[in-house]
Design a protein around this motif. Structure first.
Motif, PDB file in Angstrom:
ATOM      1  N   GLN A 155      40.734  15.125  26.536  1.00 18.17           N
ATOM      2  CA  GLN A 155      39.825  16.251  26.680  1.00 18.17           C
ATOM      3  C   GLN A 155      39.118  16.175  28.031  1.00 18.17           C
ATOM      4  OE1 GLN A 155      39.420  18.799  24.619  1.00 18.17           O
ATOM      5  NE2 GLN A 155      37.769  19.768  25.765  1.00 18.17           N
ATOM      6  N   PRO A 156      39.209  17.233  28.847  1.00 20.35           N
ATOM      7  CA  PRO A 156      38.543  17.207  30.158  1.00 20.35           C
ATOM      8  C   PRO A 156      37.024  17.280  30.014  1.00 20.35           C
ATOM      9  CG  PRO A 156      39.516  19.358  29.760  1.00 20.35           C
ATOM     10  CD  PRO A 156      39.965  18.488  28.638  1.00 20.35           C
ATOM     11  N   ALA A 157      36.329  16.845  31.061  1.00 23.56           N
ATOM     12  CA  ALA A 157      34.868  16.887  31.052  1.00 23.56           C
ATOM     13  C   ALA A 157      34.351  18.316  31.019  1.00 23.56           C
ATOM     14  CB  ALA A 157      34.324  16.154  32.282  1.00 23.56           C
ATOM     15  N   ASP A 158      35.067  19.249  31.616  1.00 22.42           N
ATOM     16  CA  ASP A 158      34.701  20.659  31.633  1.00 22.42           C
ATOM     17  C   ASP A 158      35.920  21.435  32.106  1.00 22.42           C
ATOM     18  OD1 ASP A 158      33.243  22.970  31.415  1.00 22.42           O
ATOM     19  OD2 ASP A 158      31.654  22.377  32.800  1.00 22.42           O
ATOM     20  N   GLU A 159      35.839  22.751  32.067  1.00 26.02           N
ATOM     21  CA  GLU A 159      36.934  23.560  32.569  1.00 26.02           C
ATOM     22  C   GLU A 159      36.393  24.754  33.332  1.00 26.02           C
ATOM     23  OE1 GLU A 159      39.455  25.042  29.516  1.00 26.02           O
ATOM     24  OE2 GLU A 159      37.911  26.237  28.552  1.00 26.02           O
ATOM     25  N   PHE A 160      37.203  25.231  34.277  1.00 27.40           N
ATOM     26  CA  PHE A 160      36.807  26.328  35.153  1.00 27.40           C
ATOM     27  C   PHE A 160      37.949  27.334  35.237  1.00 27.40           C
ATOM     28  CE2 PHE A 160      35.004  22.349  37.040  1.00 27.40           C
ATOM     29  CZ  PHE A 160      33.677  22.548  36.653  1.00 27.40           C
ATOM     30  N   MET A 210      31.733  18.860  40.143  1.00 29.17           N
ATOM     31  CA  MET A 210      32.377  17.789  39.385  1.00 29.17           C
ATOM     32  C   MET A 210      31.548  16.511  39.508  1.00 29.17           C
ATOM     33  SD  MET A 210      36.475  18.348  40.073  1.00 29.17           S
ATOM     34  CE  MET A 210      36.477  17.671  41.739  1.00 29.17           C
ATOM     35  N   GLU A 211      31.688  15.658  38.525  1.00 30.39           N
ATOM     36  CA  GLU A 211      31.036  14.354  38.541  1.00 30.39           C
ATOM     37  C   GLU A 211      32.080  13.288  38.829  1.00 30.39           C
ATOM     38  OE1 GLU A 211      28.300  11.497  35.622  1.00 30.39           O
ATOM     39  OE2 GLU A 211      28.661  13.605  35.087  1.00 30.39           O
ATOM     40  N   ALA A 212      31.755  12.392  39.717  1.00 32.82           N
ATOM     41  CA  ALA A 212      32.704  11.349  40.134  1.00 32.82           C
ATOM     42  C   ALA A 212      33.252  10.592  38.929  1.00 32.82           C
ATOM     43  CB  ALA A 212      32.031  10.386  41.108  1.00 32.82           C
ATOM     44  N   ALA A 270      38.071  13.766  39.774  1.00 29.26           N
ATOM     45  CA  ALA A 270      37.113  13.550  40.865  1.00 29.26           C
ATOM     46  C   ALA A 270      37.148  12.084  41.265  1.00 29.26           C
ATOM     47  CB  ALA A 270      35.720  13.974  40.421  1.00 29.26           C
ATOM     48  N   ASP A 271      38.151  11.738  42.064  1.00 26.31           N
ATOM     49  CA  ASP A 271      38.378  10.334  42.403  1.00 26.31           C
ATOM     50  C   ASP A 271      38.217  10.058  43.898  1.00 26.31           C
ATOM     51  OD1 ASP A 271      40.586  11.708  43.298  1.00 26.31           O
ATOM     52  OD2 ASP A 271      42.063  10.571  42.132  1.00 26.31           O
ATOM     53  N   GLN A 272      37.500  10.938  44.596  1.00 28.06           N
ATOM     54  CA  GLN A 272      37.297  10.753  46.030  1.00 28.06           C
ATOM     55  C   GLN A 272      35.808  10.477  46.320  1.00 28.06           C
ATOM     56  OE1 GLN A 272      39.990  10.789  48.257  1.00 28.06           O
ATOM     57  NE2 GLN A 272      41.114  10.851  46.311  1.00 28.06           N
ATOM     58  N   GLU A 273      35.505  10.264  47.577  1.00 26.68           N
ATOM     59  CA  GLU A 273      34.122  10.024  47.982  1.00 26.68           C
ATOM     60  C   GLU A 273      33.248  11.207  47.563  1.00 26.68           C
ATOM     61  OE1 GLU A 273      31.562   9.863  52.173  1.00 26.68           O
ATOM     62  OE2 GLU A 273      33.771   9.859  52.196  1.00 26.68           O
ATOM     63  N   TYR A 298      30.733  17.494  44.528  1.00 22.99           N
ATOM     64  CA  TYR A 298      30.480  16.357  43.655  1.00 22.99           C
ATOM     65  C   TYR A 298      28.994  16.319  43.313  1.00 22.99           C
ATOM     66  CZ  TYR A 298      35.009  13.931  43.960  1.00 22.99           C
ATOM     67  OH  TYR A 298      36.331  13.574  43.842  1.00 22.99           O
ATOM     68  N   LEU A 299      28.687  16.062  42.051  1.00 20.86           N
ATOM     69  CA  LEU A 299      27.299  15.925  41.638  1.00 20.86           C
ATOM     70  C   LEU A 299      26.650  14.771  42.399  1.00 20.86           C
ATOM     71  CD1 LEU A 299      25.246  17.056  39.534  1.00 20.86           C
ATOM     72  CD2 LEU A 299      25.967  15.184  38.023  1.00 20.86           C
ATOM     73  N   ASN A 300      25.516  15.055  43.015  1.00 20.31           N
ATOM     74  CA  ASN A 300      24.774  14.075  43.819  1.00 20.31           C
ATOM     75  C   ASN A 300      25.554  13.606  45.045  1.00 20.31           C
ATOM     76  OD1 ASN A 300      22.587  14.107  41.970  1.00 20.31           O
ATOM     77  ND2 ASN A 300      23.665  12.611  40.665  1.00 20.31           N
ATOM     78  N   GLY A 301      26.590  14.364  45.412  1.00 20.43           N
ATOM     79  CA  GLY A 301      27.345  14.007  46.608  1.00 20.43           C
ATOM     80  C   GLY A 301      26.609  14.390  47.876  1.00 20.43           C
ATOM     81  N   LYS A 302      27.004  13.779  48.961  1.00 21.92           N
ATOM     82  CA  LYS A 302      26.364  14.048  50.248  1.00 21.92           C
ATOM     83  C   LYS A 302      27.440  14.279  51.298  1.00 21.92           C
ATOM     84  CE  LYS A 302      22.237  11.242  49.297  1.00 21.92           C
ATOM     85  NZ  LYS A 302      21.395  10.104  49.754  1.00 21.92           N
ATOM     86  N   GLY A 303      27.289  15.367  52.035  1.00 22.15           N
ATOM     87  CA  GLY A 303      28.215  15.630  53.122  1.00 22.15           C
ATOM     88  C   GLY A 303      28.979  16.919  52.941  1.00 22.15           C
TER      89      GLY A 303
END
Length: 551
Positions: A155-160, A210-212, A270-273, A298-303
């Motif tokens: 089951q995915p975390a969410d869908e879009f 997305m969340e990492a 979500a497997d990247q920086e 990414y949630l709380n991501g920077k850049g």
């Protein structure tokens, strides 16, 4: 919705003898359809909104849900929605095409009632009247698997839902005038992603978050007019898991082509920086590449996202080779608890072969599109109503195109096209494209097995190359330039069903037809009666309602 209104809808449904099986939930929606300014490419034009939204709201459902949608047409034009890919078993009355239903007149409302019977997957809806699809009114339609039916991935975390497509800044009324004058639409002005395109200046809000470490399901649909689109995620791969109701053998892709009218679902991890990344959509098979981007954050991501966009593929041979990698997952359960592979379509005898060739012609100096030499004209009386009321001969002729295209089209005939199909026959349909532009076709009411797409000219010997084991069961098929596509269908869904070009200028100018598959028993076991409250128009408007089918 109030309890009293909810109960009245159920009573209306039961009285009209439509299916509401015990234990199958009813989900209800109320849509107010209005005009409003939209600007997918930054240029404001008059669009079509549903409850103030563009694109329209998602329909979230589960297998066997009964869907009730009360549509209020606040436009100044007639309106109809079709439920693209929903089979409407025994119920072509609710298919939402002008061959099966009268349009919803301005200032009135109509309640669609249909069941997503034995289906799962990614679908969409859109308006079929005039050129309304060029103005909006489209959205996603999701059918989730029932809890007891296993899905072949976690089951995915969410869908879009991601609605992509081309866009014309002229506006839909100007596009209609162009086609009515006998000219070609020309090139689109750009590509949109969910009605937007990122500016890329750092001010864009994310389309999706997305969340990492988590995996998400993205449902892509191409609701555009005429342009295939390639989609890809910056620095992320996509695992294809479902296509138009079929679980897929799960291959990973850097990019995927979404042909006009096509829908599928992918998993993205979500497997990247943790930062922002681009979702990229580019036009395919066009002289000038059109590209749109959206932000995935990414949630709380920077850049900000990196400026370098992943490149699209080149040429249609790449897309053909990608089609050949699509395979049905024979070990997965479908909407019902039985293996999909239990249907051995490759061992069924073909009872009829119908070859449909598309052509572009001039009639009285104006552009028309034809199938086997006939260009479809919408009648003022829906074909299904004329058939049901016993006055079909006053509206259309059966079998007015040959099963094989003529060697040469000399004079294009303009009239409604209806092909009579024997109920429950197993039929091979060949879509032949002798032109230099890519085509896309849809068949309402059914899922077909897409057994082959090849270059050149079809002949019976080409059946040796068919995939008779695990071809994907779907409802749209692309046909590449100077190529053909073959599909198998069991016509076990009685009714009047639309076969249309999903390239909408072609659809508007005649490239569609209807298959009529009538049950010889006039039985509710095969087809539902026309329910009370069905809109009537044309020559049947003042006629008495025919006696209902027996049980």
């Amino acid at each position: 919705m109030g309890r009293l209104m909810f109960i009245s809808i159920l009573c209306l449904w039961a009285a009209s003898m439509l299916v509401v099986e015990a234990g199958d939930p009813v989900i209800t929606f109320e849509w107010k359809v209005t005009y409003g300014n939209v600007a997918p490419l930054g240029v404001p034009v008059k669009g079509i909104l549903i409850n103030g939204e563009f694109p329209g709201p998602n329909i979230n459902s589960t297998t066997n849900n009964n869907v009730v949608i009360n549509v209020f047409n606040n436009l100044d034009e007639p309106l109809l929605f079709t439920w693209h890919g929903i089979q409407n078993r025994k119920n072509s009355w609710q298919d939402g095409t002008l061959g099966t239903m009268c349009p919803i007149l301005p200032g009135t409302n109509f309640t669609y009632q249909f069941q997503v019977k034995d289906q799962i997957g990614s679908y969409m809806y859109y308006p079929v009247t005039d050129m309304h699809r060029a103005a909006g009114g489209f959205g996603g339609l999701r059918i989730h698997s029932r809890p007891l039916i296993p899905v072949p991935y976690d089951q995915p975390a969410d869908e879009f839902t991601v609605m992509v497509g081309d866009w014309f800044n002229k506006g839909y009324t100007a596009l209609k005038k162009i086609l009515d004058s006998g000219r070609n639409l020309g090139r689109a002005d750009g590509i949109h992603i969910n009605g937007k395109t990122a500016k890329g200046d750092g001010t864009d809000e994310p389309l999706f978050t997305m969340e990492a470490g988590k995996t998400y399901r993205y449902r892509f649909c191409n609701a555009g007019l005429k342009t295939a689109v390639n989609v890809r995620f910056q620095d992320h791969t996509m695992k294809l898991v479902e296509m138009e109701g079929s679980h897929m053998v799960q291959n990973s892709y850097e990019s995927l082509d979404v042909h006009v009218g096509m829908c599928f679902a992918v998993l993205v991890t979500a497997d990247q920086e943790p930062r922002d990344y681009f979702l990229v959509a580019s036009s395919r098979f066009t002289k000038r590449e059109l590209t749109s981007t959206g932000i995935v954050r990414y949630l709380n991501g920077k850049g900000a996202p990196k400026p370098d966009l992943p490149k699209p593929p080149v040429g249609w041979a790449w897309s053909l080779n990608q089609f050949r990698t699509f395979r049905w997952n024979l070990t997965a359960s479908a909407a019902r608890p039985n293996p999909q592979g239990s249907y051995k379509y490759g061992g069924i005898n073909i009872t009829r072969t119908i070859r449909l060739a598309n052509t572009a012609e001039k009639v009285d100096g104006k552009l028309r599109y034809a199938i086997n030499g006939v260009s479809f004209v919408e009648p003022t009386t829906p074909l299904k109503l004329a058939e049901y009321y016993g006055v079909a001969e006053k509206v259309f002729k059966y079998n007015n195109i040959p099963d094989e295209p003529p060697a040469q089209v000399s004079n294009v005939v303009m009239e409604p096209i209806v092909v009579n199909i024997t109920y429950k026959d197993f039929i091979e349909v060949i879509f032949e494209n002798h032109e230099t532009a890519i085509q896309s076709w849809n068949i309402d009411g059914y899922a077909f097995f897409a057994v082959a797409i090849e270059t050149g000219t079809w002949s019976p010997e080409k059946r040796m190359n068919y995939n008779l084991l695990d071809a994907v069961s779907r409802h749209t098929i692309q046909v590449f330039p100077k190529s053909w596509a073959a599909v198998f269908i069991t016509f076990d869904n009685a009714g009047m069903w639309n076969i249309r070009s999903e390239v909408w200028d072609r659809h508007y100018l005649g490239q569609q037809l209807y298959f009529s598959s009538l049950s010889p028993n006039r039985s509710l076991r095969d087809e539902y009666n026309m329910r009370d409250g069905t809109l009537v128009c044309g020559i049947v408007e003042s006629m008495p309602k025919p006696p209902p089918f027996s049980s």
